[in-house]
Design a protein around this motif. Sequence first.
Motif, PDB file in Angstrom:
ATOM      1  N   CYS A 109       0.843  -1.209   0.000  1.00  0.00           N
ATOM      2  CA  CYS A 109       0.000   0.000   0.000  1.00  0.00           C
ATOM      3  C   CYS A 109       0.878   1.259   0.000  1.00  0.00           C
ATOM      4  O   CYS A 109       1.789   1.358   0.821  1.00  0.00           O
ATOM      5  CB  CYS A 109      -0.881  -0.048   1.250  1.00  0.00           C
ATOM      6  SG  CYS A 109      -1.878   1.418   1.497  1.00  0.00           S
ATOM      7  N   SER A 112       0.292   3.061   3.725  1.00  0.00           N
ATOM      8  CA  SER A 112       0.693   2.438   4.992  1.00  0.00           C
ATOM      9  C   SER A 112       1.927   1.547   4.863  1.00  0.00           C
ATOM     10  O   SER A 112       2.558   1.217   5.856  1.00  0.00           O
ATOM     11  CB  SER A 112      -0.459   1.580   5.517  1.00  0.00           C
ATOM     12  OG  SER A 112      -0.587   0.421   4.691  1.00  0.00           O
ATOM     13  N   CYS A 147      -4.516  -1.301   1.156  1.00  0.00           N
ATOM     14  CA  CYS A 147      -4.777  -2.261   2.229  1.00  0.00           C
ATOM     15  C   CYS A 147      -6.107  -1.963   2.915  1.00  0.00           C
ATOM     16  O   CYS A 147      -6.677  -2.837   3.555  1.00  0.00           O
ATOM     17  CB  CYS A 147      -3.629  -2.279   3.230  1.00  0.00           C
ATOM     18  SG  CYS A 147      -3.506  -0.793   4.238  1.00  0.00           S
ATOM     19  N   SER A 148      -6.610  -0.731   2.805  1.00  0.00           N
ATOM     20  CA  SER A 148      -7.846  -0.354   3.509  1.00  0.00           C
ATOM     21  C   SER A 148      -8.532   0.815   2.805  1.00  0.00           C
ATOM     22  O   SER A 148      -7.905   1.521   2.003  1.00  0.00           O
ATOM     23  CB  SER A 148      -7.516   0.071   4.946  1.00  0.00           C
ATOM     24  OG  SER A 148      -6.783   1.287   4.920  1.00  0.00           O
ATOM     25  N   CYS A 151      -6.769   4.193   3.619  1.00  0.00           N
ATOM     26  CA  CYS A 151      -5.608   4.533   2.779  1.00  0.00           C
ATOM     27  C   CYS A 151      -6.059   4.994   1.398  1.00  0.00           C
ATOM     28  O   CYS A 151      -5.505   5.937   0.844  1.00  0.00           O
ATOM     29  CB  CYS A 151      -4.684   3.328   2.643  1.00  0.00           C
ATOM     30  SG  CYS A 151      -3.833   2.910   4.172  1.00  0.00           S
TER      31      CYS A 151
HETATM   32 ZN   LIG Z   1      -2.927   1.059   3.278  1.00  0.00          ZN
END
Ligand SMILES: [Zn+2]
Length: 178
Positions: A109, A112, A147-148, A151
């Motif tokens: 990512c 992160s 990743c999320s 992000c």
């Molecule tokens: Zn991330």
Amino acid sequence: MRILSLTCLAILTTVAIAAAETPSNTHCPMSGKPIDPKLGCVAMKLGDGPDAQTVQVGTCTKECADMLVADGKTYRVRVWSTMKDDPKHPHIKGFPPDEVKEACCNVTCPVSGKAIDPARKPVNYRFSEAFTQKNPDAQKSVLVGFCSDHCMGEFTAAPQKFEDALWLQQKNKKVKNK
Ligand SMILES: [Zn+2]
Ligand SMILES: [Zn+2]
């Protein structure tokens, strides 16, 4: 004359470009540029198995449409990345994680540094003009995995902050694949 008109009809029906359909995307999957509505749509099946669904894909040029018609499977994660979130089909599922990882330019990512989650829809990102002038070797339009959601939100709010990191990932991934 009769044979000629039948041939024309055959050509028209085999190529899956339909002008009457409404595209499910606003940006071209191949270039990240806005689509040209005059070109019509390419009908493509996305996802595998029971999750598969047919979507209408707009493109920015005839060349991009031809690439999708000729080799849709190779570019289907790109197509997925440009699909508007449709309340009827909020998520198009059924992509193998390895296919998504392969299609993304990054392994981790950009926000992160954690591994990307291949179940998430990647962002189709077009590098800024300033960046591509400085780095002519960089692929202009890339898929970026995250990743999320957090992000992804940080990235889309200020993507130029992450361009150097993405280009580095793109270069590293190419070396790794060799
Ligand atoms: Zn991330
Ligand atoms: Zn295009």
